[in-house]
Structure formats: structure tokens, C-alpha cells
Design a protein around this motif. Sequence first.
Motif, PDB file in Angstrom:
ATOM      1  N   LEU A 290      30.525  41.009  45.445  1.00  0.00           N
ATOM      2  CA  LEU A 290      31.152  40.981  44.066  1.00  0.00           C
ATOM      3  C   LEU A 290      31.186  42.263  43.505  1.00  0.00           C
ATOM      4  O   LEU A 290      32.376  42.591  42.610  1.00  0.00           O
ATOM      5  N   ASN A 291      30.084  42.934  43.232  1.00  0.00           N
ATOM      6  CA  ASN A 291      29.906  44.017  42.309  1.00  0.00           C
ATOM      7  C   ASN A 291      30.987  45.087  42.983  1.00  0.00           C
ATOM      8  O   ASN A 291      31.788  45.753  42.128  1.00  0.00           O
TER       9      ASN A 291
ATOM     10  N   CYS B 134      28.868  42.705  34.829  1.00  0.00           N
ATOM     11  CA  CYS B 134      29.077  41.530  33.879  1.00  0.00           C
ATOM     12  C   CYS B 134      29.782  40.393  34.464  1.00  0.00           C
ATOM     13  O   CYS B 134      29.277  39.214  34.570  1.00  0.00           O
ATOM     14  N   THR B 135      30.628  40.472  35.251  1.00  0.00           N
ATOM     15  CA  THR B 135      31.835  39.483  35.902  1.00  0.00           C
ATOM     16  C   THR B 135      30.646  38.847  37.143  1.00  0.00           C
ATOM     17  O   THR B 135      30.674  37.648  37.076  1.00  0.00           O
ATOM     18  N   THR B 136      30.221  39.690  37.999  1.00  0.00           N
ATOM     19  CA  THR B 136      29.356  39.393  38.987  1.00  0.00           C
ATOM     20  C   THR B 136      28.160  38.380  38.507  1.00  0.00           C
ATOM     21  O   THR B 136      27.888  37.243  38.985  1.00  0.00           O
TER      22      THR B 136
ATOM     23  N   LEU C  43      25.636  52.679  34.124  1.00  0.00           N
ATOM     24  CA  LEU C  43      24.999  53.748  34.683  1.00  0.00           C
ATOM     25  C   LEU C  43      25.012  53.953  36.183  1.00  0.00           C
ATOM     26  O   LEU C  43      25.095  54.899  36.901  1.00  0.00           O
ATOM     27  N   TYR C  44      24.697  52.758  36.752  1.00  0.00           N
ATOM     28  CA  TYR C  44      24.481  52.710  38.282  1.00  0.00           C
ATOM     29  C   TYR C  44      25.817  53.102  39.032  1.00  0.00           C
ATOM     30  O   TYR C  44      25.900  54.224  39.718  1.00  0.00           O
ATOM     31  N   PHE C  45      27.008  52.218  38.804  1.00  0.00           N
ATOM     32  CA  PHE C  45      28.101  52.454  39.482  1.00  0.00           C
ATOM     33  C   PHE C  45      28.808  53.519  39.127  1.00  0.00           C
ATOM     34  O   PHE C  45      29.193  54.480  39.888  1.00  0.00           O
TER      35      PHE C  45
END
Length: 347
Positions: A118-119, A160-162, A224-226
Amino acid sequence: MGGGVEMEVGCSSSGSNGEKVVSGRNWEWVGNFKRDLLAGAVMGGVVHTVVAPIERAKLLLQTQESNAAIVGIGGRSRKRRFRGMVDCLARTVKEEGALALWRGNGTGVIRYYPSVALNFSFKDLYRTMLRSTAPVWSQDDSSLISGAASNFAAGAAAGCTTLIIIYPLDIAHTRLAADVGTANSRQFRGIYHFLCTIHEKEGIRGIYRGLPASLQGMIVHRGLYFGGFDTAKELLAPPGSPPEVPLWQRWAAAQVVTSAAGMISYPLDTVRRRMMMQSGMDDRMYHSTADCWRKIYRAEGVASFYRGRCPTSSGALGRPPSSSCTTKSRSSWSGAASDRISHGGAT
């Protein structure tokens, strides 16, 4: 699948000798994607299981000041606090057995697969939307947000959605890993028992206890990660250069991005774990996210926000390689899929 299989996409022409020339697409990427997806899934599950003892120690250290089984809330006897990772691991093995180091790992692995899928899916969707949509006040075809800003926004929105979708698994993982004691003295027997117990006592609100704090942390961490990883990839492979980035460069970029995102967002993660521990409690220690921040700072000091950080840094070393490999295969697939759509192929 293997050697240049083509399919007709609805347009054809005749050559000089009357031969029909069919415009087609190479579907070899489908087989490669299935292989890479399976390899990434197996690798992710194995890595998650290998670092599970460190992950549990990190959660115990983060939540021990709000853990009813440790502080003695609800008629339970008070336990001695853990002094660090080594003390936590040693006492867990001594008091609960070696297999207790993997408590909550099953829920963590179950949560891992939909979370990754999902992410990445939502991140690509949101980034495409941000980069292909012009603002209403714009007179040209410029994108709404571009560059690093769009990567950060897409990563934060995807996280946030995930999180909203998989939050029941997330809170169950935290509560099962933080549940100390032997089989007869533990509060929950498994994920199903936890969800049923909390739902019966507090309803859906109890299952989503701590969601606001988790969303705050997710905006920072996933942004920050993605955002950092996608920006790093764009810097490593600028337009006009070979699209294939060496594995060691992707691994190094993932290490830097993962460490930076984890360090910056770790206090937010500590607060969200503490808020999760309030689910199902009759006398809650924290009344809101702001109250949690205030009480931790006043009673325990700034260092408590980073409690368990060292174990997390050690456990994260195995994750970026799998993430970078998964990103590579997923990007190849999504690029081919987008190409298909733009050429009128099936969705």
C-alpha cells in the motif's frame, strides 16, 4: 513470457511486401515482476523475523513507563524497570523463555506485506497526482508541486493512508510485543483475542487509540523516508544518465535516509506507542497526545523520547537493502504499466 512476446494493441500497417506489421509490447516484465515481488516478500519476512528480538526490546523500552504489567496498574504487581537493551533481552529470556523474544512477530509480519504494497502504491499515485496536476491559478501546464517537495508530500500522504487501513494490525503488534509475563499471566493470547477484548470494552475507538499521534509521526517519518529515497534516486540517476543505479549506491542511500528519518521521527514514535498502551485501560496515564508529550518531558526528561533508539538502529541495518531491491522491481513494473496505459493498453 521470456523472449519478446508481443501482443496487438489495435494498430497495424502493411509493409512493402504486403506483410502485416503489428505494433506490440514486450511483456517480459510481468515474469520479472512476479519473481522480484516473491523474492522481496520472502526477504522482507525473513529480515523481519531475524530482527524481531531487537524490535521487541525496543518496544518494551519505549513503553515500560506506561505498561500496566511493569508499573503495576490494574492490580498487577510492579516489576523492575529494564535498564537497557541487553538487560531487557536477558531478563526476557530468563523470565519468559527464548521464544518470547519473537512475541508479536507474527502480527508484525502480517502487517508488513500490506504495508509495503500500500505504501508504494499510494506513494506513486499521490506523486503522479501532484506532478501532473496544475494549480487553478496557473496559466501553463506546470505541476502543483515538483521535486523534493512532491516526494515528501506523496510519501507522507501514502504513509497516512496506509496507516489508517492497517492500524488495527499496528496497535495489535505493539500491544502483543509489550505484553510481558508467562502464558498464564499475559493480558492477551493473540491478535484475535486482543482485537475482541478491546472492541468489547471500548469499541472501534479503542482499536484506533493513538491514531492522531501515529499520523503525526507518519507524516514526518514516511515523508522523509520515501521523499528522501526518491529524491536520492533522482540525484543518483539524473536525466540523460543510465537509469540503472548500482545496488551499493541504492543501499547506501537507503541507509542514510532510513537512519535520518528514524532519528528525527523517533520521539513521535515513542509518543504514539505510549498512546497505544492506553487502549483498554480504566485509568489512563495520558489524556491526549499533548498531555503525553508534556508528562514524558516533565517526569522522564528528553532522553526518554529516545529510549530504545540504539536497538532500532541495529535492527534497521537489514531493512534498507530489501527496500531498495523492492523499490527497483516495483519501479520497473510501474514504469512498464504506465507505458502501457499511455499507449492505450489494458489497465
